[in-house]
Design an enzyme around this catalytic site. Structure first.
Site, PDB file in Angstrom:
ATOM      1  N   LYS A  22      16.269  51.569  55.624  1.00 21.59           N
ATOM      2  CA  LYS A  22      16.536  52.832  54.893  1.00 21.59           C
ATOM      3  C   LYS A  22      15.354  53.764  55.033  1.00 21.59           C
ATOM      4  O   LYS A  22      14.232  53.327  55.334  1.00 21.59           O
ATOM      5  CB  LYS A  22      16.800  52.562  53.404  1.00 21.59           C
ATOM      6  CG  LYS A  22      15.663  51.841  52.636  1.00 21.59           C
ATOM      7  CD  LYS A  22      14.563  52.725  52.109  1.00 21.59           C
ATOM      8  CE  LYS A  22      13.457  51.941  51.407  1.00 21.59           C
ATOM      9  NZ  LYS A  22      12.193  52.647  51.308  1.00 21.59           N
ATOM     10  N   ASP A 146      14.652  47.886  45.433  1.00 24.79           N
ATOM     11  CA  ASP A 146      15.426  48.580  46.473  1.00 24.79           C
ATOM     12  C   ASP A 146      16.706  47.840  46.882  1.00 24.79           C
ATOM     13  O   ASP A 146      17.462  48.345  47.704  1.00 24.79           O
ATOM     14  CB  ASP A 146      14.594  48.684  47.773  1.00 24.79           C
ATOM     15  CG  ASP A 146      13.505  49.735  47.677  1.00 24.79           C
ATOM     16  OD1 ASP A 146      13.536  50.527  46.725  1.00 24.79           O
ATOM     17  OD2 ASP A 146      12.644  49.733  48.577  1.00 24.79           O
TER      18      ASP A 146
END
Ligand code: C5P
Length: 289
Positions: A22, A146
């Site tokens: 990401k 995350d």
């Protein structure tokens, strides 16, 4: 059409899933929390730089990795995700798991968190556990800040420690470069170096709105702290900007940098490191990345 029989044959052979990295299109740090973490607001986007993980049923647990330097022991987020899934579901069937690494480590790209989310998703499929998506997202929050993001469809506005995810409609496709110096940065060290009072008081919801209108400007509140931890990384950024990239953004807590603006121009690395051409990545509601 996949019949029940076909799908059980597929499951006996196991499943291979991509585990994407990401970037934080923006990362705003809002303050320090009583639990020692930081309250943040971030627009996160999956990219097509992916590890691959193969999962199959086995007679004994066998966990392996393409990188000998990455221990597949209790410290590895894949193993932590397996342990959590077993504890929550009491489904303890032995597993064979092979992790093929491509996402660099200590890069701020969320590789370990992505591996953990992919493992939760895979075990739910492989063991027919029928755990709801909402429940998996809650469990993901227990594994790391995350991890929940990687259970989104690829674009999400993340708040709290990062674990509260709000899905955002896919953004226009974008091609850019990720560069990763051979040295990494430690996330806790970068957070420790952060000077909260010196941050620009940007409103994250305005930033989100701008991205949704296609007018967003990437930023990362951890940049000054990362440059303080690694003046060498700041030099990388300056040298990349001199090559004509419009924006060179720290990814998460570093040490990788995203180079936007000249996708056809191949960045010249100032020192040894890795270089990846990447694009935004989305998944459909009922399939994986
Ligand atoms: O949750 P995770 O294990 O990914 O966090 C790694 C480290 O990053 C934490 O130990 C903490 O130092 C820092 N962190 C933080 N605030 C957050 C997320 C991470 O301070 N919201």
């Amino acid at each position: 059409m996949t019949t029940l029989k076909d799908s059980s044959i597929e499951k006996a052979q196991g499943i291979s899933l991509r585990s994407p990295a990401k970037i934080n299109l923006f990362l705003r740090i809002l303050g320090k929390r009583p639990d020692g973490y930081h309250e943040l607001a971030s627009l996160m986007q999956a990219i097509d730089l992916c590890d691959t993980i193969h999962f199959s049923l086995s007679t004994t647990d066998q966990f392996s990795c393409s990188e000998a330097s990455l221990p597949m022991d209790a410290s590895n987020l894949v193993c932590k995700a397996v342990a959590l899934f077993r504890q929550k579901t009491a489904l303890t069937h032995p597993l064979q798991i092979h992790l093929h690494k491509k996402i660099p480590r200590e890069a701020g790209l969320g590789g370990g968190s992505s591996n953990a989310a992919t493992t939760l998703y895979a075990l739910n499929q492989l063991l027919n556990a029928s755990v709801s998506h909402e429940e998996l997202i809650k469990w993901a929050g227990e594994l790391g800040s995350d991890v929940a993001f990687f259970l989104s469809h690829g674009t999400a506005y993340c708040t709290g420690r990062g674990e509260c995810i709000r899905p955002i409609a896919p953004l226009p496709a974008q091609s850019f470069w990720i560069v990763k110096p051979t040295f990494g940065l430690s996330t806790p060290a970068v957070y420790r170096a952060l000077l909260l009072d010196s941050l620009e008081q940007r409103q994250p919801l305005y930033a989100l709105d701008a991205f949704m209108k296609g007018e967003g400007v990437p930023f990362n509140d951890l940049e000054e702290a990362a440059w303080y931890c690694s003046p060498q990384l700041l030099r990388w950024r300056e040298l990349l900007l001199l090559q004509g990239f419009k924006r060179v953004l720290l990814c998460g807590s570093g040490s990788s940098l995203a180079c936007f603006g000249s996708p056809r121009k191949v960045p010249k690395l100032p020192e040894p490191g890795e270089l990846f051409p990447v694009r935004f990545l989305q998944r459909h509601a009922y399939s994986w990345f």
